[in-house]
Design an enzyme around this catalytic site. Structure first.
Site, short mmCIF file in Angstrom:
data_model
loop_
_atom_site.label_atom_id
_atom_site.label_comp_id
_atom_site.label_asym_id
_atom_site.label_seq_id
_atom_site.Cartn_x
_atom_site.Cartn_y
_atom_site.Cartn_z
N ASP A 14 0.85 -1.21 0.00
CA ASP A 14 0.00 0.00 0.00
C ASP A 14 0.88 1.25 0.00
O ASP A 14 0.86 2.02 0.96
CB ASP A 14 -0.92 -0.01 1.24
CG ASP A 14 -0.15 -0.18 2.55
OD1 ASP A 14 0.99 -0.71 2.53
OD2 ASP A 14 -0.66 0.24 3.61
N HIS A 246 9.66 -0.40 9.11
CA HIS A 246 8.77 -1.56 9.16
C HIS A 246 8.87 -2.43 7.89
O HIS A 246 9.16 -3.62 7.96
CB HIS A 246 7.31 -1.12 9.31
CG HIS A 246 7.05 -0.18 10.43
ND1 HIS A 246 7.07 -0.57 11.75
CD2 HIS A 246 6.77 1.14 10.44
CE1 HIS A 246 6.81 0.47 12.52
NE2 HIS A 246 6.61 1.52 11.75
#
Length: 322
Positions: A14, A246
């Site tokens: 995303d 992340h």
């Protein structure tokens, strides 16, 4: 290295600033062959995630990689999505307003693409899931044999024994579609999850960013353009002079798991109430007498430790040499 030895990966993403970093890192990793990218909502809506993915691949000169657009709604058809544009900019890429890409996604949906590739290369495809798990849960619903056919699902998600980052209970990707996450965690697939208990240990500092900026690396230069928004968000939200890595850390867990240690157990996701989206890890140390929602569920692995300096060093080296 012959293609036969390369690890085939599909990135479900995303984009997202750290997603851009993760995609570039994967493209710069000689150990892997990125055979496709599927898109999902999260940092931005799905349509924009697809546009950003096509743009990143065009920039990288890798328009040969197919992009399959994923779901626009959650697995329960929820349309009220949590979009983190305040972290990544309204365009998802640091408000640079890049021109629209020329490429188009393929006709196939993300779930159909995942099922097709898992069937084509049984046991030999790794999905690196960097957003909510809707597409992966849809692939499991589409093909009940998907869990057996897929080699591994490496998930960025969860907060194991630490606070979440959406609220004290939940981490963003799991919170984005808790029902889908519970399907994936209990599917019996080979699942490896990296929670923010691990990814928050991996930080790109201001000094690292300066090194990237001074380098000749094509990807390093690009990322320095888009990183400002991300750095200022981390300053405000966490009071740190750096950004959490992340997504790149999750890519490296697929590429080089020896940089991590893992624990094995059952993970369930709470789907309602104040703790909606919380990930609970059952370490199987105690045998409970009665049958519960935890009994006879397949185990997964969760990351417990990370060699953070090695992850940052590998990321820097690959971006600088791009």
């Amino acid at each position: 290295m012959a293609t036969g030895e390369l690890k085939r990966i599909i990135i479900d993403t995303d984009p997202g600033i750290d997603d851009a970093m993760a995609i570039f890192l994967a493209l710069q990793s000689p150990e892997v062959d990125v055979i496709g990218i599927t898109t999902i909502y999260g940092n931005v809506y799905t349509t924009l995630a697809t546009r950003n993915t096509l743009h990143l691949l065009e920039f990288a000169g890798r328009t040969d990689i197919p992009v399959a657009e994923g779901s626009h709604v959650t697995i329960t058809k929820g349309t009220k999505l949590r979009i983190a544009d305040f972290v990544h900019g309204t365009d998802g890429l640091g408000n640079q307003n890049f021109p629209p890409p020329n490429g188009k996604p393929i006709e196939q949906s993300a779930a159909a693409f995942l099922v097709e590739k898992a069937t084509l290369y049984p046991g030999n495809v790794t999905v690196v899931a960097l957003g909510p798990l809707t597409n992966i849960a849809l692939a499991i619903e589409l093909d009940p044999g998907f869990s057996e056919k897929i080699g591994q699902i490496v998930i960025l998600g969860g907060a194991f024994s630490v606070n979440g980052n959406v609220n004290p209970a939940a981490e963003a990707n799991i919170f984005g579609d808790p029902e889908a996450a519970d399907i994936v965690f209990t599917s019996g697939a080979d699942v490896l999850a990296l929670g923010i208990n691990v990814t928050h240990q991996v930080v790109l500092t201001d000094a690292d960013r300066d090194k990237l900026a001074e380098s000749k690396g094509k990807f390093a230069q690009y990322l320095c353009k888009i990183l400002d928004v991300y750095f200022s968000y981390h300053r405000d939200a966490y009071d740190i002079k750096g950004v959490y890595l992340h997504d790149p850390t999750t890519v490296l867990a697929a590429v080089n798991p020896s940089l991590f240690t893992f624990a094995e157990g059952v993970v369930r996701v709470q789907t309602n109430g104040i703790t909606r989206g919380i990930t609970i890890f059952y370490n199987k140390k105690k045998r409970f007498g009665e049958d519960t929602e935890w009994s006879n569920k397949p185990t997964v692995k969760i990351a417990v430790t990370v060699d953070a300096p090695a992850v940052v060093e590998l990321l820097m080296e690959r971006l600088i040499n791009s």
